[in-house]
Motif scaffolding. Structure first.
Motif, PDB file in Angstrom:
ATOM      1  N   ARG A 339      32.219  58.263  96.547  1.00 52.03           N
ATOM      2  CA  ARG A 339      31.833  56.800  97.072  1.00 52.03           C
ATOM      3  C   ARG A 339      32.627  56.287  98.292  1.00 52.03           C
ATOM      4  NH1 ARG A 339      31.613  53.121  92.021  1.00 52.03           N
ATOM      5  NH2 ARG A 339      32.705  54.564  90.849  1.00 52.03           N
ATOM      6  N   GLU A 340      34.383  55.789  97.980  1.00 46.25           N
ATOM      7  CA  GLU A 340      34.491  55.318  99.624  1.00 46.25           C
ATOM      8  C   GLU A 340      33.784  56.505 100.869  1.00 46.25           C
ATOM      9  OE1 GLU A 340      38.416  55.536  98.627  1.00 46.25           O
ATOM     10  OE2 GLU A 340      38.716  53.383  97.580  1.00 46.25           O
ATOM     11  N   CYS A 341      33.986  57.688 100.778  1.00 47.11           N
ATOM     12  CA  CYS A 341      34.187  58.588 101.889  1.00 47.11           C
ATOM     13  C   CYS A 341      32.197  58.164 102.055  1.00 47.11           C
ATOM     14  CB  CYS A 341      33.087  60.163 101.408  1.00 47.11           C
ATOM     15  SG  CYS A 341      34.971  61.311 101.387  1.00 47.11           S
ATOM     16  N   ILE A 342      31.136  57.673 101.038  1.00 49.23           N
ATOM     17  CA  ILE A 342      29.914  57.662 101.643  1.00 49.23           C
ATOM     18  C   ILE A 342      29.444  56.421 101.736  1.00 49.23           C
ATOM     19  CG2 ILE A 342      27.531  56.982 100.449  1.00 49.23           C
ATOM     20  CD1 ILE A 342      28.149  59.446  98.611  1.00 49.23           C
ATOM     21  N   GLU A 343      30.440  55.752 101.284  1.00 49.93           N
ATOM     22  CA  GLU A 343      30.860  53.734 102.251  1.00 49.93           C
ATOM     23  C   GLU A 343      31.046  53.999 103.433  1.00 49.93           C
ATOM     24  OE1 GLU A 343      32.525  51.236  99.416  1.00 49.93           O
ATOM     25  OE2 GLU A 343      31.691  51.885  97.813  1.00 49.93           O
ATOM     26  N   MET A 344      31.646  55.151 104.021  1.00 48.63           N
ATOM     27  CA  MET A 344      32.270  54.670 106.197  1.00 48.63           C
ATOM     28  C   MET A 344      32.000  55.622 106.216  1.00 48.63           C
ATOM     29  SD  MET A 344      35.536  57.689 106.549  1.00 48.63           S
ATOM     30  CE  MET A 344      34.490  58.945 106.606  1.00 48.63           C
ATOM     31  N   GLY A 345      30.701  56.642 105.551  1.00 42.73           N
ATOM     32  CA  GLY A 345      29.698  57.228 106.438  1.00 42.73           C
ATOM     33  C   GLY A 345      28.234  56.423 107.008  1.00 42.73           C
ATOM     34  N   PHE A 346      28.281  55.717 105.520  1.00 41.21           N
ATOM     35  CA  PHE A 346      27.233  54.195 106.685  1.00 41.21           C
ATOM     36  C   PHE A 346      27.900  53.545 106.927  1.00 41.21           C
ATOM     37  CE2 PHE A 346      24.242  50.954 105.104  1.00 41.21           C
ATOM     38  CZ  PHE A 346      23.162  51.690 105.004  1.00 41.21           C
ATOM     39  N   ARG A 347      29.291  52.623 107.432  1.00 39.58           N
ATOM     40  CA  ARG A 347      29.391  51.886 107.749  1.00 39.58           C
ATOM     41  C   ARG A 347      29.502  52.149 109.296  1.00 39.58           C
ATOM     42  NH1 ARG A 347      33.278  50.507 104.384  1.00 39.58           N
ATOM     43  NH2 ARG A 347      34.727  51.868 105.117  1.00 39.58           N
ATOM     44  N   GLU A 348      29.851  53.496 109.154  1.00 41.32           N
ATOM     45  CA  GLU A 348      29.795  54.103 110.592  1.00 41.32           C
ATOM     46  C   GLU A 348      28.944  54.770 111.297  1.00 41.32           C
ATOM     47  OE1 GLU A 348      33.374  56.633 110.743  1.00 41.32           O
ATOM     48  OE2 GLU A 348      34.797  55.631 109.901  1.00 41.32           O
ATOM     49  N   LYS A 349      27.692  54.584 110.801  1.00 38.42           N
ATOM     50  CA  LYS A 349      26.649  54.734 111.483  1.00 38.42           C
ATOM     51  C   LYS A 349      25.828  56.465 111.594  1.00 38.42           C
ATOM     52  CE  LYS A 349      25.890  50.452 114.355  1.00 38.42           C
ATOM     53  NZ  LYS A 349      26.663  49.388 112.982  1.00 38.42           N
ATOM     54  N   ASN A 350      26.842  56.901 110.336  1.00 43.37           N
ATOM     55  CA  ASN A 350      27.072  58.553 110.416  1.00 43.37           C
ATOM     56  C   ASN A 350      25.355  59.287 109.547  1.00 43.37           C
ATOM     57  OD1 ASN A 350      28.281  59.284 112.692  1.00 43.37           O
ATOM     58  ND2 ASN A 350      29.742  58.671 110.934  1.00 43.37           N
ATOM     59  N   ILE A 351      25.539  58.114 108.275  1.00 41.10           N
ATOM     60  CA  ILE A 351      24.654  58.678 107.333  1.00 41.10           C
ATOM     61  C   ILE A 351      23.650  57.098 108.257  1.00 41.10           C
ATOM     62  CG2 ILE A 351      23.972  57.931 104.762  1.00 41.10           C
ATOM     63  CD1 ILE A 351      26.651  58.504 104.740  1.00 41.10           C
TER      64      ILE A 351
END
Length: 364
Positions: A339-351
């Motif tokens: 979940r932390e990996c996915i949150e980071m990806g969304f926060r950094e606008k990659n997801i």
């Protein structure tokens, strides 16, 4: 979107303003400056408790962080109290990055770890950990070393199961302040605080309520295939969809290079929706080369997320399949690390498209 135009107060260190500048925050909004000025208007006011309410994204956190930094820079301890582990972790990393520039140590009381009070000046805690920490401070006789307690999501004091922890903690602070020359200041904030004035009266606190919202919020509802304004659901049809509205809107968001967060009620619905959107993108790329162009811009970031998930032992093929199209889902079925990996990806606008259940909603 309204731009902030006010300079940081002169009492804020250049090291701290440099950090915020690197995050794209070079100025403050007028309401933030008003609260900060009122909060330190006189020597006496710096001991008075403060509660403020402002809409989401108005910038409440930075006000509390600057006031907390001012206290921590004197050597007094500061506690940040947040309701959820994921939110507390994010706050911990952010405060550590900021305050280390001023040689202020910050630790987290989030998991099972315990740290000697001599080793930190700032602490980021969940509600239960903060209650336990203040009890420990009382029993070990270092309660007077605390200068400020910041309660994020102050409305949680009215929560039927966890609110008592906050109330007991604040009551101990109020009682301590009655007899001690060393005062502990309470700063509470939330987007929605029921009975704000009543709470302020109980704490004998200054109360501020701002209605400022830098980004305008538009609320619509889709019933069947028709979109209407939320405040006028029987009125004019603004738009009629010929295909699944959710997937259509996700596609439009992708084309506009805008992120979309979709909240679902169950893990199964979150996965199904994310995979349906990814499948739609897969079909579109056969006839529309611009879809691939969008993904190429994020290729490195998406690969970094994929590698992170694999490093944490993620074997879920659905996660990887959706991620290839800049789409992900987030629910309690994933491990904390995933979940932390996915949150980071969304926060950094990659997801670009994130479909989530309430596990993410609590941190919004």
């Amino acid at each position: 979107m309204e731009e902030a135009t006010c300079r940081f107060p002169e009492w804020v260190s250049a090291k701290i303003t440099d950090y915020y500048g690197e995050q794209g925050i070079n100025h403050l909004f007028e309401w933030q400056i008003n609260v900060l000025n009122e909060a330190i208007a006189s020597e006496n006011s710096e001991n008075q408790h403060l509660i403020f309410s402002a809409p989401t994204s108005a910038g409440k956190s930075i006000v509390a962080e600057l006031l907390a930094w001012k206290v921590a820079s004197t050597g007094k301890k500061v506690l940040f109290v947040l309701p959820y582990i994921s939110v507390a972790r994010e706050k911990l990393h952010q405060i550590q990055r900021c305050w280390r520039r001023d040689d202020i140590s910050v630790c987290g009381f989030i998991g099972p770890q315990s740290t000697n009070p001599n080793e930190w000046t700032g602490a980021v805690c969940t509600i239960e950990k903060a209650a336990s920490l203040t009890n420990r401070a009382l029993s070990e006789d270092w309660f007077q070393d605390i200068g400020m307690v910041v309660i994020d999501e102050m409305h949680m004091i009215f929560d039927s199961s966890r609110g008592a922890h906050i109330e007991h903690m604040l009551s101990k602070i109020l009682l301590f302040n009655e007899t001690s020359s060393e005062k502990i200041r309470i700063v509470g904030m939330s987007a929605t605080i029921p009975e704000l004035q009543r709470l302020g009266k109980w704490l004998d606190a200054r109360v501020f309520e701002a209605n400022f919202r830098p980004i305008s919020l538009k609320n619509h509802v889709i019933i069947g295939s028709e979109m209407r304004k939320l405040k006028d659901i029987t009125g004019e049809v603004l738009r009629e969809f010929t295909e699944d509205p959710l997937i259509t809107l996700a596609e439009e968001s992708f084309r506009q290079n805008s992120q979309t967060l979709i909240m679902m009620s169950s893990k199964l619905d979150a996965e199904k929706t994310a995979l349906s959107i990814a499948m739609r993108f897969h079909e579109l790329k056969k006839t529309d080369g611009s879809m691939l162009e969008q993904l190429k811009k994020r290729a490195d970031g998406l690969m970094f997320i994929r590698n992170g998930l694999e490093r944490h032992g993620c074997k879920d093929r659905n996660v990887m399949a959706a991620l290839a199209w800049g789409v992900a889902y987030h629910h309690a079925g994933l491990t904390m690390e995933e979940r932390e990996c996915i949150e980071m990806g969304f926060r950094e606008k990659n997801i670009i498209i994130l479909v989530a259940t309430s596990t993410l909603a609590s941190g919004l």
